[in-house]
Design a protein around this motif. Structure first.
Motif, short mmCIF file in Angstrom:
data_model
loop_
_atom_site.label_atom_id
_atom_site.label_comp_id
_atom_site.label_asym_id
_atom_site.label_seq_id
_atom_site.Cartn_x
_atom_site.Cartn_y
_atom_site.Cartn_z
N GLU A 60 -8.37 8.40 -5.59
CA GLU A 60 -7.84 7.28 -5.58
C GLU A 60 -7.89 6.64 -6.89
O GLU A 60 -6.91 5.94 -7.23
N SER B 127 -3.39 5.32 -2.12
CA SER B 127 -4.37 6.56 -1.76
C SER B 127 -4.43 7.44 -2.86
O SER B 127 -3.57 7.41 -3.83
N LYS C 272 0.84 -1.34 0.07
CA LYS C 272 -0.04 0.02 0.00
C LYS C 272 0.77 1.17 0.04
O LYS C 272 1.81 1.20 0.76
N SER D 258 -8.36 -0.44 3.64
CA SER D 258 -8.53 -1.28 2.38
C SER D 258 -7.54 -2.16 2.11
O SER D 258 -7.59 -3.33 1.73
N SER E 42 -7.40 4.10 3.38
CA SER E 42 -6.49 3.13 2.41
C SER E 42 -5.82 2.21 3.18
O SER E 42 -5.53 1.25 2.66
N GLY F 18 -7.47 2.68 -2.83
CA GLY F 18 -7.93 2.53 -1.51
C GLY F 18 -8.89 3.39 -1.09
O GLY F 18 -9.73 3.97 -1.89
#
Ligand code: ADP
Ligand code: ASP
Ligand code: MG
Length: 414
Positions: A69, A36, A2, A151, A148, A130
């Motif tokens: 996003e 993000s 991420k 997520s 995010s 996210g």
């Protein structure tokens, strides 16, 4: 993997982030990416909604703020493809990531991993937006600010990932926010429970819900920096080839610190009700209407009454909810009190550590350290592994640094 807002703030940074993905793919891993929006973008989108109409439909708010996003997911897929890695983007609804319909702070109810698994097993890197999902009413939802992270953990759990790596602008979880205390030290490991307390008490490096979910689903989290050299590989003393912090079960941590971290949450307002009746049902009459108005109450203190008849109740709410809370209480039915007062601009300082379970005196020493700096404590709350105090916001950073030094957390000079 991420990547947060600062890590995807422009195309060059997206390229830097993509180099980390490339390294992992070349090492033979199957990778899914969650991104993000570019930093500052979500704030801008939120601002536009407020400008359009102060009271707007939460469903349309979500349609607007989720868009940041989508841009970065597409750009990441383009950049990866250009590097020779097969990649495509997925909006929340395309995965799909199902959520409830609490627009603006929706909860993920389930993720169907089939699409992502199929892509990954054929050598592709799916890039997922996210922060967003889809409700069963077929509307786009968002998960709350900083969502995010959640997520990413949810996707990791759904595809049964070995690890969820959170790439951000710091190379791990520190004993306190390194922006406030330059002497903050990186933690090699931190337990889910400590991280959960730290996140909910103000360490925004991970969204609280993401830690909750990681703990519940047993997802091992690593916090690391996008800005470290993607090819650094096998840095000495690191388990994952790069510097970072592992968030894991307490059993995996050998040496338990009494205090692992110090956190700061600003903008806490304090409200006091004087001379309420000391009888069953009074606390419910105070906090029921606040809950109905969806105001989150944090620290609560009720004095014992001298005469068994009347008492005072003090509690905190976010500064942003202060006016609303005062109004709710002034109009609350079945609630009698002599006076109501309050003020904004408090700061909550907390010390967190699993070692507190077995060590007496942490709270006492915290109060002493603060009084040595002449800092007045307005409210106190504790749990098994943390002690929090409310103080004047003016002294917040001083308090953080003082406690950090007091508990021996400062990194060695040099
Ligand atoms: P991202 O955009 O990658 O999600 P965030 O801004 O949400 O990044 O979180 C990273 C920031 O969290 C850091 O820049 C740091 O200032 C802040 N932070 C607060 N407390 C801590 C802590 N204890 N350890 C590390 N970072 C912290
Ligand atoms: N872009 C969203 C926010 O700024 C979600 C995130 O960055 O985690 O809150
Ligand atoms: Mg974040």
């Amino acid at each position: 993997m991420k990547f947060g807002g600062t890590s995807v703030a422009n195309v060059e940074r997206i390229r830097q982030a993509a180099r980390h993905v490339k390294r992992e793919v070349e090492a033979g891993h199957e990778v899914a990416v969650v991104v993000s929006a570019m930093s500052g973008k979500t704030n801008e989108l939120v601002g536009w909604c407020a400008e359009a109409a102060p009271m707007h439909d939460a469903r349309e708010y979500d349609a607007v703020v989720a868009s940041g996003e989508q841009v970065t997911a597409g750009l990441m897929a383009i950049v990866l493809s250009e590097m020779g890695i097969q990649s495509r983007s997925y909006a929340g609804w395309q995965v799909p990531i199902h959520t409830d319909d609490a627009h603006g702070s929706a909860r993920i109810t389930g993720i169907d991993p089939a699409n992502l698994n199929e892509r990954m097993s054929s050598g592709w890197v799916p890039v997922v937006t996210g922060f967003q999902g889809i409700s069963d009413k077929n509307r786009i939802t968002t998960l709350g600010r900083g969502g995010s992270d959640t997520s990413a953990v949810a996707v990791a759990a759904a595809v049964k990932a070995d690890r969820c790596d959170i790439y951000t602008d710091v190379d791990g979880v520190y004993t306190t926010d390194p922006r406030i205390a330059p002497k903050a030290k990186r933690l090699d490991r931190v337990s889910f429970e400590e991280m959960l307390e730290m996140a909910s008490l103000g360490a925004k490096v991970l969204q609280t819900r993401s830690v909750e979910l990681a703990m519940a689903q047993g997802v091992r989290l690593v916090v690391r920096s996008t800005f470290d050299d993607p090819q650094a590989g096998n840095a000495p003393g690191s388990e994952w080839g790069m510097t970072g912090t592992l968030v894991c079960d307490e059993d995996e941590i050998m040496e338990k610190q009494i205090v692992s971290g110090v956190t700061l949450a600003r903008a806490e307002a304090k409200i006091t009700l004087r001379k309420v009746k000391d009888k069953p049902g009074v606390a419910a009459a105070v906090f029921g209407p606040l809950a109905d108005a969806r105001i989150v109450v944090d620290m609560i203190v009720q004095n014992i009454s001298d005469d068994g008849q009347i008492t005072d109740i003090t509690f905190t709410v976010p500064d942003s909810e202060f006016d609303k809370a005062m109004k709710v209480l002034r109009n609350a039915p079945d609630l009698e009190y002599e006076s109501i007062s309050g003020s904004k601009g408090g700061a909550k300082i907390s010390v967190v550590g699993v070692g507190m379970r077995s060590h007496a005196g942490v709270a006492a020493s915290m109060f002493r350290a603060l009084s040595d700096k002449g800092i007045n404590i307005q409210l106190i709350t504790t749990s098994e592994i943390k002690t929090s105090v409310l103080i004047d916001e003016e002294y917040a950073e001083l308090a953080v640094r003082a406690l950090h030094t007091y508990y021996g957390l400062d990194k060695a000079e040099g």
